[in-house]
Design a protein around this motif. Sequence first.
Motif, PDB file in Angstrom:
ATOM      1  N   VAL A  22       0.868  -1.174   0.000  1.00 10.66           N
ATOM      2  CA  VAL A  22       0.000   0.000   0.000  1.00 10.66           C
ATOM      3  C   VAL A  22       0.904   1.223   0.000  1.00 10.66           C
ATOM      4  O   VAL A  22       1.817   1.332   0.822  1.00 10.66           O
ATOM      5  CB  VAL A  22      -0.922   0.030   1.238  1.00 10.66           C
ATOM      6  CG1 VAL A  22      -1.740   1.318   1.265  1.00 10.66           C
ATOM      7  CG2 VAL A  22      -1.831  -1.191   1.266  1.00 10.66           C
ATOM      8  N   LYS A  23       0.657   2.135  -0.940  1.00 10.17           N
ATOM      9  CA  LYS A  23       1.388   3.403  -0.993  1.00 10.17           C
ATOM     10  C   LYS A  23       0.378   4.540  -0.884  1.00 10.17           C
ATOM     11  O   LYS A  23      -0.613   4.560  -1.603  1.00 10.17           O
ATOM     12  CB  LYS A  23       2.159   3.547  -2.308  1.00 10.17           C
ATOM     13  CG  LYS A  23       3.275   2.541  -2.471  1.00 10.17           C
ATOM     14  CD  LYS A  23       4.037   2.767  -3.766  1.00 10.17           C
ATOM     15  CE  LYS A  23       5.173   1.780  -3.911  1.00 10.17           C
ATOM     16  NZ  LYS A  23       5.952   2.038  -5.140  1.00 10.17           N
ATOM     17  N   VAL A  24       0.674   5.475   0.024  1.00  6.77           N
ATOM     18  CA  VAL A  24      -0.169   6.658   0.196  1.00  6.77           C
ATOM     19  C   VAL A  24       0.691   7.869  -0.162  1.00  6.77           C
ATOM     20  O   VAL A  24       1.773   8.059   0.399  1.00  6.77           O
ATOM     21  CB  VAL A  24      -0.704   6.764   1.638  1.00  6.77           C
ATOM     22  CG1 VAL A  24      -1.529   8.039   1.806  1.00  6.77           C
ATOM     23  CG2 VAL A  24      -1.541   5.526   1.979  1.00  6.77           C
ATOM     24  N   TYR A  25       0.206   8.665  -1.105  1.00  9.90           N
ATOM     25  CA  TYR A  25       0.959   9.794  -1.665  1.00  9.90           C
ATOM     26  C   TYR A  25       0.447  11.102  -1.086  1.00  9.90           C
ATOM     27  O   TYR A  25      -0.750  11.280  -0.894  1.00  9.90           O
ATOM     28  CB  TYR A  25       0.793   9.843  -3.189  1.00  9.90           C
ATOM     29  CG  TYR A  25       1.230   8.579  -3.872  1.00  9.90           C
ATOM     30  CD1 TYR A  25       2.529   8.444  -4.356  1.00  9.90           C
ATOM     31  CD2 TYR A  25       0.364   7.512  -4.043  1.00  9.90           C
ATOM     32  CE1 TYR A  25       2.938   7.289  -4.991  1.00  9.90           C
ATOM     33  CE2 TYR A  25       0.767   6.347  -4.672  1.00  9.90           C
ATOM     34  CZ  TYR A  25       2.050   6.240  -5.143  1.00  9.90           C
ATOM     35  OH  TYR A  25       2.467   5.088  -5.758  1.00  9.90           O
ATOM     36  N   SER A  26       1.381  12.034  -0.868  1.00 10.51           N
ATOM     37  CA  SER A  26       1.027  13.377  -0.423  1.00 10.51           C
ATOM     38  C   SER A  26       1.800  14.385  -1.277  1.00 10.51           C
ATOM     39  O   SER A  26       2.978  14.181  -1.571  1.00 10.51           O
ATOM     40  CB  SER A  26       1.378  13.565   1.055  1.00 10.51           C
ATOM     41  OG  SER A  26       1.065  14.885   1.444  1.00 10.51           O
TER      42      SER A  26
END
Length: 167
Positions: free
Chosen positions: A153-157
């Motif tokens: 899981v990758k969460v981008y900001s």
Amino acid sequence: LFFVAICAGISQLSADEAVCKIMREATYARMRLPHSIVIDTTQPGRKSIHGQEVYLKTVQYQLLLGHWVKSTTSPEREIEGEKKLNATFSDCRREGHAKTRGEDVSIYSAKTRNFTLVPFTGDLRMWISDKSGVPVRTEANASVPFLGRSHTVKVYSYKNVRAPAGS
């Protein structure tokens, strides 16, 4: 009837290709912007791995074993590297619409594979911002020869992206 079935198949192929293009372009758009990524990977029978990456215009930081490692890069170099990997998207579909962290997103899915460097096959889901056109989240289930299956899981900001403290 046969002609109608063939036309429907061509139409579906074109729709798949159009969705695959949206996913690829969102990936490239992300690479052109300063952003940070929080990464969590799990594998059956192994300890989960937590990582972070920060991409600025000419510098990339990766959190490895508790320490930030700095390397030089550029959006063009990142995009070229992605293209050289020759990772492919197929069976691309738009799955729906949702809100993620208060942002309207479209959810896409695809089969992925790469037969260079570290070969893998897998399934990818990508949440793309309706406003900016960049990914805000991805989930991938991959199978890598000799390493087995993994879920990442990758969460981008994209807001307030800075070099990490102590880097």
